[in-house]
Design a protein around this motif. Structure first.
Motif, PDB file in Angstrom:
ATOM      1  N   TYR A 104      18.529  42.355 -50.195  1.00  0.00           N
ATOM      2  CA  TYR A 104      18.820  43.269 -50.596  1.00  0.00           C
ATOM      3  C   TYR A 104      18.108  44.782 -50.852  1.00  0.00           C
ATOM      4  CZ  TYR A 104      21.995  39.019 -51.550  1.00  0.00           C
ATOM      5  OH  TYR A 104      22.889  38.271 -51.628  1.00  0.00           O
ATOM      6  N   VAL A 105      18.539  45.501 -51.207  1.00  0.00           N
ATOM      7  CA  VAL A 105      18.217  46.973 -50.973  1.00  0.00           C
ATOM      8  C   VAL A 105      19.329  47.407 -52.309  1.00  0.00           C
ATOM      9  CG1 VAL A 105      17.014  48.967 -50.428  1.00  0.00           C
ATOM     10  CG2 VAL A 105      17.205  46.965 -48.915  1.00  0.00           C
ATOM     11  N   ALA A 106      18.761  48.365 -53.046  1.00  0.00           N
ATOM     12  CA  ALA A 106      18.776  49.001 -53.992  1.00  0.00           C
ATOM     13  C   ALA A 106      18.203  50.238 -54.475  1.00  0.00           C
ATOM     14  CB  ALA A 106      19.253  48.247 -55.184  1.00  0.00           C
ATOM     15  N   ASN A 107      19.107  50.867 -55.582  1.00  0.00           N
ATOM     16  CA  ASN A 107      17.922  52.196 -56.436  1.00  0.00           C
ATOM     17  C   ASN A 107      17.158  51.735 -56.625  1.00  0.00           C
ATOM     18  OD1 ASN A 107      21.278  53.756 -56.036  1.00  0.00           O
ATOM     19  ND2 ASN A 107      19.426  54.618 -54.923  1.00  0.00           N
ATOM     20  N   GLU A 108      16.610  50.602 -57.306  1.00  0.00           N
ATOM     21  CA  GLU A 108      15.988  50.268 -58.435  1.00  0.00           C
ATOM     22  C   GLU A 108      15.319  49.657 -57.645  1.00  0.00           C
ATOM     23  OE1 GLU A 108      18.230  47.563 -61.382  1.00  0.00           O
ATOM     24  OE2 GLU A 108      18.177  46.316 -59.342  1.00  0.00           O
ATOM     25  N   GLY A 109      15.345  48.935 -56.261  1.00  0.00           N
ATOM     26  CA  GLY A 109      13.947  48.776 -56.087  1.00  0.00           C
ATOM     27  C   GLY A 109      14.416  47.476 -54.620  1.00  0.00           C
ATOM     28  N   VAL A 110      14.376  46.159 -54.469  1.00  0.00           N
ATOM     29  CA  VAL A 110      14.107  45.360 -53.039  1.00  0.00           C
ATOM     30  C   VAL A 110      13.932  43.509 -53.360  1.00  0.00           C
ATOM     31  CG1 VAL A 110      11.754  45.967 -52.285  1.00  0.00           C
ATOM     32  CG2 VAL A 110      13.705  45.060 -50.524  1.00  0.00           C
ATOM     33  N   ASN A 111      14.773  42.816 -53.056  1.00  0.00           N
ATOM     34  CA  ASN A 111      14.541  41.920 -53.463  1.00  0.00           C
ATOM     35  C   ASN A 111      14.892  41.153 -51.778  1.00  0.00           C
ATOM     36  OD1 ASN A 111      14.499  38.986 -54.876  1.00  0.00           O
ATOM     37  ND2 ASN A 111      17.056  39.527 -55.103  1.00  0.00           N
ATOM     38  N   ALA A 112      13.838  40.147 -51.952  1.00  0.00           N
ATOM     39  CA  ALA A 112      13.852  39.006 -50.673  1.00  0.00           C
ATOM     40  C   ALA A 112      13.516  37.743 -50.565  1.00  0.00           C
ATOM     41  CB  ALA A 112      13.499  40.301 -49.430  1.00  0.00           C
ATOM     42  N   GLN A 113      14.893  36.519 -50.072  1.00  0.00           N
ATOM     43  CA  GLN A 113      14.233  35.336 -49.641  1.00  0.00           C
ATOM     44  C   GLN A 113      14.293  35.664 -47.944  1.00  0.00           C
ATOM     45  OE1 GLN A 113      16.915  36.145 -51.914  1.00  0.00           O
ATOM     46  NE2 GLN A 113      15.347  36.719 -53.652  1.00  0.00           N
ATOM     47  N   ILE A 114      13.411  34.782 -47.527  1.00  0.00           N
ATOM     48  CA  ILE A 114      13.464  34.775 -46.262  1.00  0.00           C
ATOM     49  C   ILE A 114      12.507  33.736 -45.493  1.00  0.00           C
ATOM     50  CG2 ILE A 114      13.439  37.477 -46.717  1.00  0.00           C
ATOM     51  CD1 ILE A 114      10.620  37.332 -44.974  1.00  0.00           C
ATOM     52  N   SER A 115      12.836  33.968 -44.184  1.00  0.00           N
ATOM     53  CA  SER A 115      11.926  32.733 -43.600  1.00  0.00           C
ATOM     54  C   SER A 115      11.376  33.908 -42.286  1.00  0.00           C
ATOM     55  CB  SER A 115      12.464  31.559 -43.260  1.00  0.00           C
ATOM     56  OG  SER A 115      13.115  31.945 -41.889  1.00  0.00           O
ATOM     57  N   LEU A 116      10.007  33.524 -42.197  1.00  0.00           N
ATOM     58  CA  LEU A 116       9.266  34.426 -40.711  1.00  0.00           C
ATOM     59  C   LEU A 116       8.156  32.599 -39.713  1.00  0.00           C
ATOM     60  CD1 LEU A 116       6.647  36.441 -41.384  1.00  0.00           C
ATOM     61  CD2 LEU A 116       7.773  34.767 -43.086  1.00  0.00           C
ATOM     62  N   PRO A 117       8.234  33.296 -38.574  1.00  0.00           N
ATOM     63  CA  PRO A 117       7.401  32.569 -37.595  1.00  0.00           C
ATOM     64  C   PRO A 117       6.188  32.684 -38.107  1.00  0.00           C
ATOM     65  CG  PRO A 117       9.307  33.675 -35.886  1.00  0.00           C
ATOM     66  CD  PRO A 117       9.220  34.548 -37.550  1.00  0.00           C
ATOM     67  N   GLU A 118       5.111  31.362 -38.845  1.00  0.00           N
ATOM     68  CA  GLU A 118       3.671  32.002 -39.250  1.00  0.00           C
ATOM     69  C   GLU A 118       3.013  32.615 -38.199  1.00  0.00           C
ATOM     70  OE1 GLU A 118       0.871  28.105 -40.953  1.00  0.00           O
ATOM     71  OE2 GLU A 118       1.690  27.936 -39.277  1.00  0.00           O
ATOM     72  N   ALA A 119       3.186  32.757 -37.429  1.00  0.00           N
ATOM     73  CA  ALA A 119       2.357  33.609 -36.060  1.00  0.00           C
ATOM     74  C   ALA A 119       1.970  34.703 -36.185  1.00  0.00           C
ATOM     75  CB  ALA A 119       2.531  32.824 -34.905  1.00  0.00           C
ATOM     76  N   ASN A 120       3.434  34.855 -37.036  1.00  0.00           N
ATOM     77  CA  ASN A 120       4.015  36.714 -37.656  1.00  0.00           C
ATOM     78  C   ASN A 120       3.755  36.880 -38.734  1.00  0.00           C
ATOM     79  OD1 ASN A 120       4.547  36.746 -35.233  1.00  0.00           O
ATOM     80  ND2 ASN A 120       6.865  36.585 -35.505  1.00  0.00           N
ATOM     81  N   PHE A 121       3.008  36.400 -39.380  1.00  0.00           N
ATOM     82  CA  PHE A 121       3.131  36.801 -41.472  1.00  0.00           C
ATOM     83  C   PHE A 121       1.602  37.639 -41.713  1.00  0.00           C
ATOM     84  CE2 PHE A 121       0.338  35.336 -44.951  1.00  0.00           C
ATOM     85  CZ  PHE A 121       2.078  35.270 -45.680  1.00  0.00           C
ATOM     86  N   GLU A 122       0.720  37.511 -40.374  1.00  0.00           N
ATOM     87  CA  GLU A 122      -0.241  39.107 -40.125  1.00  0.00           C
ATOM     88  C   GLU A 122       0.236  39.711 -40.093  1.00  0.00           C
ATOM     89  OE1 GLU A 122      -3.132  38.989 -42.764  1.00  0.00           O
ATOM     90  OE2 GLU A 122      -2.637  36.148 -42.292  1.00  0.00           O
ATOM     91  N   ALA A 123       1.667  40.327 -39.938  1.00  0.00           N
ATOM     92  CA  ALA A 123       2.308  41.456 -39.039  1.00  0.00           C
ATOM     93  C   ALA A 123       2.758  41.199 -40.094  1.00  0.00           C
ATOM     94  CB  ALA A 123       2.879  40.948 -37.247  1.00  0.00           C
ATOM     95  N   PHE A 124       3.809  40.264 -40.671  1.00  0.00           N
ATOM     96  CA  PHE A 124       4.789  41.189 -41.505  1.00  0.00           C
ATOM     97  C   PHE A 124       4.495  41.857 -43.194  1.00  0.00           C
ATOM     98  CE2 PHE A 124       6.648  39.270 -45.181  1.00  0.00           C
ATOM     99  CZ  PHE A 124       8.056  39.923 -45.495  1.00  0.00           C
ATOM    100  N   LYS A 125       2.852  41.203 -42.689  1.00  0.00           N
ATOM    101  CA  LYS A 125       1.836  41.925 -44.281  1.00  0.00           C
ATOM    102  C   LYS A 125       1.661  42.780 -44.005  1.00  0.00           C
ATOM    103  CE  LYS A 125      -1.092  38.758 -45.187  1.00  0.00           C
ATOM    104  NZ  LYS A 125      -2.283  37.795 -46.148  1.00  0.00           N
ATOM    105  N   GLU A 126       1.475  43.387 -42.657  1.00  0.00           N
ATOM    106  CA  GLU A 126       1.247  44.849 -42.375  1.00  0.00           C
ATOM    107  C   GLU A 126       1.914  45.396 -42.460  1.00  0.00           C
ATOM    108  OE1 GLU A 126      -0.921  45.228 -38.344  1.00  0.00           O
ATOM    109  OE2 GLU A 126      -2.205  43.575 -39.381  1.00  0.00           O
ATOM    110  N   ALA A 127       3.307  45.421 -42.082  1.00  0.00           N
ATOM    111  CA  ALA A 127       4.461  46.459 -42.718  1.00  0.00           C
ATOM    112  C   ALA A 127       5.090  46.138 -43.794  1.00  0.00           C
ATOM    113  CB  ALA A 127       5.371  44.888 -41.856  1.00  0.00           C
TER     114      ALA A 127
END
Length: 342
Positions: A58-81
């Protein structure tokens, strides 16, 4: 690039179940002032879809809230994003305690009025002026003080299966209800230590800012919520003050934090803390059900719903036509169908 999912929900669910890719389930949030939530939403979608992220954001004027999953292999790229976005740089990521990677099966990013609905209409309230964060060790020490009040800022169906020792657990369906009820309950104790907690920190952070705004003097929140507390307790060998299971809003519906089972099956009263949704799609009620009742009722909340799921599919569709259960699925403690409800 498409900025929305176009694949059938059932197809996506089957695909993720069959996929043996190692995935991580995590959550994060940040209160911030976002001038253009729609533009930010599209930016996140383009980045996250490329990294095979699934989940609910969820995205709003007051910020962002996320519950997600992703491939473990993409974790470092995700943190960079995330680090490429100034207000998300170095953000704490709450990794799931119990995780098989099947928690989500599609990516949804929605623009909302607020990332946590609070029912407030107060322009003088600054959600970023939050209370003091507590580590697990600091939380344990402060809550040993008899003058400290511990408040669970979650809903009744969450605290029913797990909560901290001696915590005030409001009997509410929504966060917006809890804000006012807790304020009224503690109005004569504004000088005491008020320590709040929730699943991952997002609700108690807003609550801490709200109660500071309302004149409470010593406001604290458990940093990272129950999820981070459990991780720190295990890593540091601390006493675990949380009893039971932590309810989570994904396919798992819960992760065990301690060995105690503090709730009961809503159908027979047997000790149990396994949440499920009624198999009748026209009901889909969230409730607690033991294995024996799951077998007897075929995964349904009542004999009535059991009869419905055994009807031809076309008849079932006809019966649920026009029904919109929405958040009613979480009103498990209010259903007259359940004999052993809270």
């Amino acid at each position: 690039m498409l900025l929305h999912n176009r694949v059938n929900r059932k197809e996506l669910k089957e695909k993720i179940k069959e996929d043996d890719t190692r995935r991580l389930t995590l959550s994060f949030y940040q209160y911030a002032h976002i001038a253009n939530p729609s533009l930010f939403r599209d930016h996140l979608y383009s980045q996250f879809a490329a990294l095979e992220v699934m989940g609910r954001i969820y995205v709003a004027n007051e910020g962002v809230n996320a519950q997600i999953s992703l491939p473990e292999a993409n974790f470092e790229a995700f943190k960079e994003a995330l680090d490429s976005i100034e207000f998300l740089k170095g953000i704490r990521l709450n990794l799931a305690i119990e995780d098989d990677g099947k928690s989500f099966f599609q990516l949804k990013i929605k623009v909302r009025k607020k990332i946590v609905a609070d029912g407030l209409d107060d322009d003088t309230f600054d959600v970023t002026d939050k209370g003091e964060h507590l580590s697990a060790e600091a939380f344990n020490k402060l809550t040993d003080d008899k003058e400290t009040i511990v408040v669970d800022m979650r809903n009744h169906y969450e605290s029913e299966v797990g909560h901290f020792e001696n915590a005030i657990c409001p009997d509410v369906d929504t966060f917006r209800e809890a804000l006012k009820i807790v304020e009224d309950q503690l109005k004569d104790q504004k000088e005491k230590n008020i320590v709040m907690y929730c699943t991952g920190g997002i609700r108690c952070e807003k609550a801490s800012a709200y109660y500071k705004h309302k004149g409470f003097e010593k406001v604290y929140q458990l940093e990272g919520g129950i999820i981070e507390y459990a991780r720190q307790v295990e890593a540091k060998g601390l006493r675990n003050k949380f009893k039971g299971k932590n309810f989570v809003f994904d396919e798992r519906l819960g992760e065990r934090i301690s060995g105690e089972v503090i709730s009961r099956c809503h159908q027979c009263g047997k000790v149990c803390d396994a949440h499920t949704n009624c198999r009748n799609e026209g009901c889909h009620l969230l409730f607690i059900q033991c294995d024996e009742c799951a077998s007897n009722f075929e995964g349904c909340c009542s004999g009535e719903c059991k009869e419905i799921i055994n009807l031809p599919e076309e008849k079932q569709k006809e019966l649920r036509k026009g029904l919109d259960k929405g958040q009613q699925i979480y009103r498990k403690g209010r259903s007259e169908k359940l004999l052993f409800k809270k």
